[in-house]
Design an enzyme around this catalytic site. Structure first.
Site, PDB file in Angstrom:
ATOM      1  N   TYR A 151       0.848  -1.198   0.000  1.00 57.60           N
ATOM      2  CA  TYR A 151       0.000   0.000   0.000  1.00 57.60           C
ATOM      3  C   TYR A 151       0.878   1.240   0.000  1.00 57.60           C
ATOM      4  CZ  TYR A 151      -3.615   3.359   1.352  1.00 57.60           C
ATOM      5  OH  TYR A 151      -4.472   4.423   1.378  1.00 57.60           O
ATOM      6  N   ASP A 246       8.911   2.819   0.807  1.00 57.58           N
ATOM      7  CA  ASP A 246       7.787   3.532   1.406  1.00 57.58           C
ATOM      8  C   ASP A 246       7.894   3.331   2.911  1.00 57.58           C
ATOM      9  OD1 ASP A 246       5.417   4.379   2.466  1.00 57.58           O
ATOM     10  OD2 ASP A 246       4.172   3.563   0.854  1.00 57.58           O
ATOM     11  N   LYS A 274       3.004  10.040   8.604  1.00 55.62           N
ATOM     12  CA  LYS A 274       2.620   9.632   9.956  1.00 55.62           C
ATOM     13  C   LYS A 274       3.479  10.296  11.048  1.00 55.62           C
ATOM     14  CE  LYS A 274       0.470   5.385   8.204  1.00 55.62           C
ATOM     15  NZ  LYS A 274      -0.950   5.643   8.100  1.00 55.62           N
TER      16      LYS A 274
END
Ligand SMILES: Cc1ncc(COP(=O)(O)O)c(C=O)c1O
Length: 439
Positions: A151, A246, A274
């Site tokens: 993702y 990522d 985040k």
């Protein structure tokens, strides 16, 4: 077990039901994104502090969702609140270079092995999107390779074979969403995570057309097998294909230097999000100056130029929150402690499943893990597909009913979860596993 106010002991009050009714009318699905609880367990957040969160009815949850990961320091960490409160008096945003953004840029580049330069964005999806654009501009090629089940946010390139229900033969991608132009499917190749031999074969055939390989170094819950990331690095290096990690989840979570430090492999570019925004909208692309250089607006007009602008790029409040968060994470012993707490939860959960005879595995690392109801070793997406999702749904619902809030397929642990949280959580996990065992 004495139970605090939870959905199991305390009914939803009328004010919360009214808010949920308005949400159902005004928000598609009554929610803000793709996550959704069943109607009887839906709630509206009132506030959160430390490792706990309360809903409008006053029911309390131990929070392992952590805002989908940013709140690694827990909610309302005093150092972050103090820094942000002070910074707010200087204005909220300028669309200009500012001190907190420069200091955060310097700190992130010092911390992460691949970090020479950095470009801020607001979301992790933007960070991976612009990392891919930068790699394409650098290599003057269009195609990218990603991994099945990986993702990278919800942009068109990322939503290829993230959750294919009946996957195709590699490297053909399957779009995960309506509305993605068909042409994108010709630009994305898909490979199996943790399968270096297949990656090697795909690169031998398609390497000459690839602008980048993008990977979650720790894919969702799945750790890399020994040698996988190193092999990927060697293969991409040999063919001069930029490798993008990522690190939106792993950055500053697995170690201060993220997955690159934790697994000892350095990519060319990395995407962050985040934790680096301390709970505010901030994310980034960082990496080698030779590629990052494309973002320099002085290149405008040349084919090397990578256009990237965002109203809130390097927002001073988010950067201040990020800096305050990173300062806390630099304190001695922080990572050891959070790994101990997370490790205790992982071991406790696995032991209980074994004792109760529930077929399941606890997969992940101590700061991010979950239970997967399968007997297959979970090393790639297709193994995850063998899991019994009805059991996971039941597990999650029993947890929530008894005041343990987790993601649909993820448990995030913060640096402020403590032994008391672990004890109560394991008691709730036991109830949830017993319920699963009765299915
Ligand atoms: C690995 C990974 N990359 C990218 C993203 C996208 O980040 P954002 O939700 O900030 O767009 C996420 C979000 O969870 C993620 O887990």
């Amino acid at each position: 077990m004495s139970e605090p106010r939870t959905p199991a002991t305390t009914a939803r009050i009328a004010a919360e039901s009214a808010l949920l009714d308005t949400a159902a009318r005004r928000l598609p699905g009554g929610v803000l994104g793709s996550g959704r609880f069943s109607d009887d367990l839906a709630f509206v957040v009132k506030r959160a502090e430390g490792s706990h969160l309360w809903d409008v009815s006053g029911r309390e949850y131990i929070d392992y969702l952590l805002g989908s990961g940013p709140m690694f320091l827990g909610h309302c960490h005093p150092a972050v609140v103090r820094a942000v409160t002070e910074a707010l008096g200087n204005g909220s945003t300028y669309f200009l270079v500012n001190e907190p953004a420069i200091r955060l840029a310097d700190e992130v580049c010092r911390a992460v092995p691949c970090g020479e330069q950095i470009r801020f964005t607001s979301t992790g999806a933007e960070a991976t999107f612009f990392a891919l654009r930068a790699a394409r501009a650098f290599r003057k090629r269009d195609k990218i390779l990603k991994f099945e089940g990986g993702y990278h946010g919800s942009h068109d390139y990322a939503l290829m074979s993230q959750t294919p229900k009946s996957p195709k033969a590699f490297p053909a991608p399957m779009p995960d969403s309506g509305g993605i132009p068909h042409a994108i499917q010709d630009q994305v190749l898909v490979a199996p995570y943790n399968d270096l031999a297949t990656v090697e074969a795909l690169l031998a055939e398609h390497g000459h057309e690839l602008a980048a390989v993008i990977v979650e170094p720790f894919q969702r819950l799945i750790p890399p097998l020994p040698g996988f990331l190193q092999g990927l690095r060697a293969l991409t290096h040999r063919q001069e294909i930029p490798l993008i990690f990522d690190e939106v989840v792993t950055g500053f979570r697995f170690a201060y230097g993220g997955a690159q430090e934790y697994y000892g492999v350095t990519p060319d570019l990395a995407a962050y999000g985040k934790i680096i925004g301390g709970g505010f909208p901030l994310a980034a692309v960082a990496g080698r100056e030779t590629i990052m250089h494309g973002f320099d607006p002085r290149l405008d007009g040349s084919p090397d130029y990578v256009s990237q602008s965002g109203t809130l790029n390097g927002n001073p409040i988010a950067a201040t929150a990020g800096l305050a968060s990173l300062a806390e994470l630099r304190k001695p012993g922080v990572y050891e402690r959070v790994r101990t707490i997370g490790g205790a939860l992982m071991t406790g959960l696995a032991d209980q499943a074994k004792k109760l005879g529930v077929v399941a595995q606890v997969v992940g690392e101590p700061t991010v893990f979950d239970i997967v109801f399968t007997d297959r070793p979970v090393t790639d997406y297709r193994a995850v597909l063998t899991a019994d999702n009805a059991r996971l749904k039941r597990f999650n619902e029993v947890c929530l009913r008894h005041g343990v809030l987790k993601g649909g397929s993820k448990i995030y642990v913060s640096i402020v979860h403590d032994e008391k949280d672990v004890e109560r959580t394991l008691a709730v996990f036991k109830l949830a596993l017993e319920s699963v065992g009765r299915m």
